[in-house]
Design a protein around this motif. Structure first.
Motif, PDB file in Angstrom:
ATOM      1  N   GLY A  14      30.060  23.523   5.884  1.00 27.43           N
ATOM      2  CA  GLY A  14      29.360  22.268   6.090  1.00 27.43           C
ATOM      3  C   GLY A  14      29.271  21.541   4.763  1.00 27.43           C
ATOM      4  O   GLY A  14      29.929  21.911   3.786  1.00 27.43           O
ATOM      5  N   VAL A  15      28.444  20.509   4.695  1.00 28.11           N
ATOM      6  CA  VAL A  15      28.400  19.702   3.477  1.00 28.11           C
ATOM      7  C   VAL A  15      27.924  20.526   2.277  1.00 28.11           C
ATOM      8  O   VAL A  15      28.413  20.339   1.145  1.00 28.11           O
ATOM      9  N   VAL A  16      27.001  21.480   2.482  1.00 25.75           N
ATOM     10  CA  VAL A  16      26.502  22.281   1.367  1.00 25.75           C
ATOM     11  C   VAL A  16      27.537  23.310   0.931  1.00 25.75           C
ATOM     12  O   VAL A  16      27.846  23.434  -0.261  1.00 25.75           O
ATOM     13  N   GLY A  17      28.104  24.050   1.870  1.00 29.45           N
ATOM     14  CA  GLY A  17      29.107  25.044   1.510  1.00 29.45           C
ATOM     15  C   GLY A  17      30.332  24.423   0.864  1.00 29.45           C
ATOM     16  O   GLY A  17      30.879  24.960  -0.111  1.00 29.45           O
ATOM     17  N   ALA A  18      30.785  23.278   1.402  1.00 31.13           N
ATOM     18  CA  ALA A  18      31.945  22.599   0.820  1.00 31.13           C
ATOM     19  C   ALA A  18      31.636  22.107  -0.590  1.00 31.13           C
ATOM     20  O   ALA A  18      32.487  22.173  -1.489  1.00 31.13           O
ATOM     21  N   ALA A  19      30.407  21.620  -0.805  1.00 31.55           N
ATOM     22  CA  ALA A  19      30.021  21.167  -2.143  1.00 31.55           C
ATOM     23  C   ALA A  19      30.006  22.337  -3.123  1.00 31.55           C
ATOM     24  O   ALA A  19      30.421  22.204  -4.287  1.00 31.55           O
ATOM     25  N   ILE A  20      29.523  23.495  -2.680  1.00 32.29           N
ATOM     26  CA  ILE A  20      29.500  24.680  -3.547  1.00 32.29           C
ATOM     27  C   ILE A  20      30.912  25.101  -3.901  1.00 32.29           C
ATOM     28  O   ILE A  20      31.215  25.398  -5.063  1.00 32.29           O
ATOM     29  N   ALA A  21      31.803  25.128  -2.903  1.00 38.44           N
ATOM     30  CA  ALA A  21      33.195  25.510  -3.171  1.00 38.44           C
ATOM     31  C   ALA A  21      33.846  24.548  -4.152  1.00 38.44           C
ATOM     32  O   ALA A  21      34.548  24.967  -5.082  1.00 38.44           O
ATOM     33  N   ARG A  22      33.615  23.254  -3.969  1.00 38.26           N
ATOM     34  CA  ARG A  22      34.184  22.268  -4.894  1.00 38.26           C
ATOM     35  C   ARG A  22      33.679  22.494  -6.310  1.00 38.26           C
ATOM     36  O   ARG A  22      34.439  22.484  -7.280  1.00 38.26           O
ATOM     37  N   ASP A  23      32.367  22.701  -6.448  1.00 35.64           N
ATOM     38  CA  ASP A  23      31.782  22.894  -7.773  1.00 35.64           C
ATOM     39  C   ASP A  23      32.369  24.123  -8.454  1.00 35.64           C
ATOM     40  O   ASP A  23      32.725  24.089  -9.647  1.00 35.64           O
ATOM     41  N   LEU A  24      32.507  25.210  -7.728  1.00 35.30           N
ATOM     42  CA  LEU A  24      33.020  26.450  -8.328  1.00 35.30           C
ATOM     43  C   LEU A  24      34.488  26.326  -8.732  1.00 35.30           C
ATOM     44  O   LEU A  24      34.922  26.974  -9.692  1.00 35.30           O
ATOM     45  N   ILE A 351      22.501  21.119  -4.920  1.00 37.99           N
ATOM     46  CA  ILE A 351      22.425  22.509  -4.473  1.00 37.99           C
ATOM     47  C   ILE A 351      23.603  23.285  -5.041  1.00 37.99           C
ATOM     48  O   ILE A 351      23.452  24.413  -5.530  1.00 37.99           O
ATOM     49  N   ALA A 352      24.785  22.686  -4.990  1.00 36.62           N
ATOM     50  CA  ALA A 352      25.971  23.332  -5.552  1.00 36.62           C
ATOM     51  C   ALA A 352      25.809  23.597  -7.044  1.00 36.62           C
ATOM     52  O   ALA A 352      26.141  24.676  -7.544  1.00 36.62           O
ATOM     53  N   GLU A 353      25.302  22.627  -7.747  1.00 30.58           N
ATOM     54  CA  GLU A 353      25.067  22.770  -9.188  1.00 30.58           C
ATOM     55  C   GLU A 353      24.068  23.898  -9.454  1.00 30.58           C
ATOM     56  O   GLU A 353      24.262  24.724 -10.355  1.00 30.58           O
ATOM     57  N   GLU A 354      23.006  23.939  -8.665  1.00 31.62           N
ATOM     58  CA  GLU A 354      21.971  24.965  -8.811  1.00 31.62           C
ATOM     59  C   GLU A 354      22.539  26.365  -8.559  1.00 31.62           C
ATOM     60  O   GLU A 354      22.291  27.301  -9.324  1.00 31.62           O
ATOM     61  N   ILE A 355      23.295  26.508  -7.482  1.00 31.72           N
ATOM     62  CA  ILE A 355      23.892  27.813  -7.151  1.00 31.72           C
ATOM     63  C   ILE A 355      24.852  28.246  -8.247  1.00 31.72           C
ATOM     64  O   ILE A 355      24.841  29.410  -8.685  1.00 31.72           O
ATOM     65  N   ARG A 356      25.679  27.322  -8.712  1.00 29.77           N
ATOM     66  CA  ARG A 356      26.642  27.677  -9.761  1.00 29.77           C
ATOM     67  C   ARG A 356      25.944  28.122 -11.044  1.00 29.77           C
ATOM     68  O   ARG A 356      26.318  29.125 -11.665  1.00 29.77           O
ATOM     69  N   GLU A 357      24.909  27.388 -11.451  1.00 26.44           N
ATOM     70  CA  GLU A 357      24.191  27.758 -12.674  1.00 26.44           C
ATOM     71  C   GLU A 357      23.524  29.124 -12.537  1.00 26.44           C
ATOM     72  O   GLU A 357      23.558  29.944 -13.459  1.00 26.44           O
ATOM     73  N   ARG A 358      22.945  29.371 -11.355  1.00 24.53           N
ATOM     74  CA  ARG A 358      22.293  30.669 -11.151  1.00 24.53           C
ATOM     75  C   ARG A 358      23.311  31.804 -11.058  1.00 24.53           C
ATOM     76  O   ARG A 358      23.047  32.920 -11.508  1.00 24.53           O
ATOM     77  N   LEU A 359      24.476  31.539 -10.487  1.00 22.73           N
ATOM     78  CA  LEU A 359      25.529  32.553 -10.457  1.00 22.73           C
ATOM     79  C   LEU A 359      25.992  32.885 -11.872  1.00 22.73           C
ATOM     80  O   LEU A 359      26.255  34.045 -12.200  1.00 22.73           O
ATOM     81  N   GLY A 360      26.095  31.849 -12.700  1.00 20.00           N
ATOM     82  CA  GLY A 360      26.463  32.095 -14.094  1.00 20.00           C
ATOM     83  C   GLY A 360      25.456  32.978 -14.793  1.00 20.00           C
ATOM     84  O   GLY A 360      25.821  33.918 -15.519  1.00 20.00           O
ATOM     85  N   ALA A 361      24.170  32.716 -14.564  1.00 18.76           N
ATOM     86  CA  ALA A 361      23.120  33.551 -15.153  1.00 18.76           C
ATOM     87  C   ALA A 361      23.143  34.961 -14.591  1.00 18.76           C
ATOM     88  O   ALA A 361      22.686  35.911 -15.240  1.00 18.76           O
ATOM     89  N   ALA A 362      23.694  35.110 -13.363  1.00 18.19           N
ATOM     90  CA  ALA A 362      23.752  36.426 -12.718  1.00 18.19           C
ATOM     91  C   ALA A 362      24.984  37.223 -13.107  1.00 18.19           C
ATOM     92  O   ALA A 362      25.164  38.343 -12.633  1.00 18.19           O
ATOM     93  N   GLY A 363      25.838  36.655 -13.944  1.00 16.89           N
ATOM     94  CA  GLY A 363      26.980  37.415 -14.433  1.00 16.89           C
ATOM     95  C   GLY A 363      28.336  36.897 -14.025  1.00 16.89           C
ATOM     96  O   GLY A 363      29.361  37.470 -14.426  1.00 16.89           O
ATOM     97  N   LEU A 364      28.402  35.832 -13.232  1.00 20.23           N
ATOM     98  CA  LEU A 364      29.701  35.255 -12.894  1.00 20.23           C
ATOM     99  C   LEU A 364      30.223  34.480 -14.099  1.00 20.23           C
ATOM    100  O   LEU A 364      29.577  33.543 -14.572  1.00 20.23           O
ATOM    101  N   GLU A 365      31.376  34.863 -14.576  1.00 19.84           N
ATOM    102  CA  GLU A 365      31.928  34.211 -15.775  1.00 19.84           C
ATOM    103  C   GLU A 365      32.437  32.820 -15.402  1.00 19.84           C
ATOM    104  O   GLU A 365      33.295  32.669 -14.523  1.00 19.84           O
ATOM    105  N   LEU A 366      31.921  31.813 -16.086  1.00 15.69           N
ATOM    106  CA  LEU A 366      32.258  30.425 -15.800  1.00 15.69           C
ATOM    107  C   LEU A 366      33.057  29.838 -16.954  1.00 15.69           C
ATOM    108  O   LEU A 366      32.505  29.394 -17.952  1.00 15.69           O
TER     109      LEU A 366
END
Length: 462
Positions: A14-24, A351-366
């Protein structure tokens, strides 16, 4: 890393999941976007009120208040960049009795706490000048200059296309059947698939089913109760009646029934707000439509004299909580964006920006990718206030297919249908083609052009 392994699997396009995928995909990551349905943005995301909210009336201090405000800014900028139609009409929150009039200063104060200082009260005489077709009895209003109307269909398609062109693996018709925790991440099981996916991180953006995916990950904390919102779309001849988005004074459960123009040149009335148990009940009801007509007759009597072009209903992912359910668990390598209600379109990029930043803090290498290696997307602009191919002589001269109209109600050409069918994420059914071109959306609802549109869809636009 094998072909079945991913850095991140996003569940829900949906709009949120697609935005997250685009951001990542702005980073050096292998991303897969899974959608249970036949198309991107074909669930809750396609059936909303099509407003770009500022977040002025969100509860201060909530995640929603912060992300809607930020998301409005991000989406406005992205829309200009890629061609998503937005019209900054502004809004008037209309009071109809003493109680509602007394509530306006409190709403303005809440807006100020959310960082919006441009709201002002509008007296009855000015309100009548600005909206002369309002019904009798309007006591005054609160002006919200930053509110706008937006195409609800294009953002999720733009986000997903941006992601796919940047290397995202999009899988439609891919329903998640289970999540199995592994030492290095997750195994994602898909219905009917012989092979699973391995992911270092899983992001749950499954909308109406986000609580179900949450439980697959061994978690609890919220339950989605679908909230059905029914709407009526009036003919384009009604468009001169309405100059602004006309909002209701909100209650504890709903923002109320509104009247708003659409970017397609129609006028919309709705939504209702009814909590139901069926996550598939997107049909309109006699009771809901009768209530909307009664409200419309009170708010703007002249609107009810116009023809109805369409009725539809959408389901919002309401939960027992007042706020978005956003979390990232570093140890579990799991993220959730659940309970995203009517403001999800406006908040999606934040929301995408927030998820990406938190994933980075959780160990996902960005590791950011070079801008030169990212797509420069432009999408078809479906807005009535913007240039359309049928009215562009230079474009028609270069390609006569843009002058051959197929859908006369919405003035959609063979060239536009051909382009949609040849796009990176082509439609697979008439609904998908409608959301990409406006074909079948007009007064006749496909009576005149459905056979031709269907043949073009079957033949791939040839």
């Amino acid at each position: 890393m094998t072909a079945a392994e991913r850095d991140v699997v996003v569940v829900g396009a949906g709009v949120v999941g697609a935005a997250i995928a685009r951001d990542l995909t702005r980073y050096d990551l292998r991303v897969t976007l899974l959608e249970a349905g036949p198309d991107v943005g074909a669930g809750t995301s396609k059936a909303n009120t099509a407003l770009l909210h500022t977040g002025f009336d969100a509860k201060p201090g909530t995640i929603e208040a912060r992300l809607v405000r930020r998301g409005c800014e991000l989406l406005a900028g992205y829309a200009e960049q890629v061609g998503i139609p937005i019209e900054p009409t502004g809004a008037l929150l209309v009071a109809w009795d003493d109680e509602q009039l007394a509530a306006l200063p409190g709403i303005a104060e809440r807006a100020r706490r959310n960082g919006h200082t441009d709201l002002r009260e509008v007296p009855p005489d000015e309100l009548r000048r600005r909206e002369p077709h309002l019904g009798e009895g309007a006591r005054g209003a609160l002006e919200v200059p930053g509110e706008a109307i937006v195409c609800p269909f294009t953002p999720p398609l733009a986000f997903a296309t941006d992601a796919v062109l940047a290397g995202c693996d999009l899988r439609r018709g891919a329903r998640v059947a289970g999540l199995v925790r592994r030492e290095d991440g997750w195994e994602v099981l898909l219905e009917g698939a012989t092979a699973s996916l391995r992911a270092r991180f899983v992001v749950n953006a499954a909308g109406l089913h986000s609580d179900e995916v949450h439980r697959m990950a061994g978690r609890d904390g919220f339950t989605v109760t679908p909230r059905r919102g029914e709407l009526i779309v009036f003919d384009k001849l009604a468009r001169p009646l309405v100059r602004h988005i006309l909002l209701a004074v909100p209650t504890a459960t709903t923002k109320g029934v509104l009247i708003a123009p659409t970017v397609f040149g129609n006028v919309m009335l709705g939504p209702t707000a009814e909590d139901i148990g069926d996550r598939t009940a997107t049909g309109s009801t006699a009771t809901g439509l009768a209530r909307l007509r009664a409200e419309g007759r009170r708010i703007m009597p002249a609107l009810l004299e116009h023809e109805v072009t369409a009725v539809y209903a959408g389901l919002r992912a309401a939960t027992e909580h007042e706020d978005f359910q956003i979390e990232v668990d570093a140890d579990a390598r799991y993220a959730c964006a659940g309970g995203i209600r009517s403001t999800g379109l406006s908040a999606s990029m934040a929301i995408a920006e927030e998820i990406r930043e938190r994933l980075g803090a959780a160990g996902l290498e960005l590791r950011p990718r070079s801008p030169d290696g990212l797509p420069r997307l432009r999408v078809p602009n479906l807005g009535e206030a913007f240039p359309r191919p049928y009215a562009q002589p230079d474009r028609i001269a270069a390609d006569p297919e843009y002058g051959r109209i197929v859908c006369f109600c919405e003035r959609v050409t063979r060239g536009e249908i051909r382009d949609a069918l040849a796009s990176p994420i082509p439609p697979v059914d008439p609904d998908g083609l409608r959301r990409r071109t406006r074909a079948l959306m007009g007064r006749c609802q496909g009576f005149s052009c459905a056979a031709t549109v269907g043949a073009l869809l079957e033949d791939g636009g040839a």
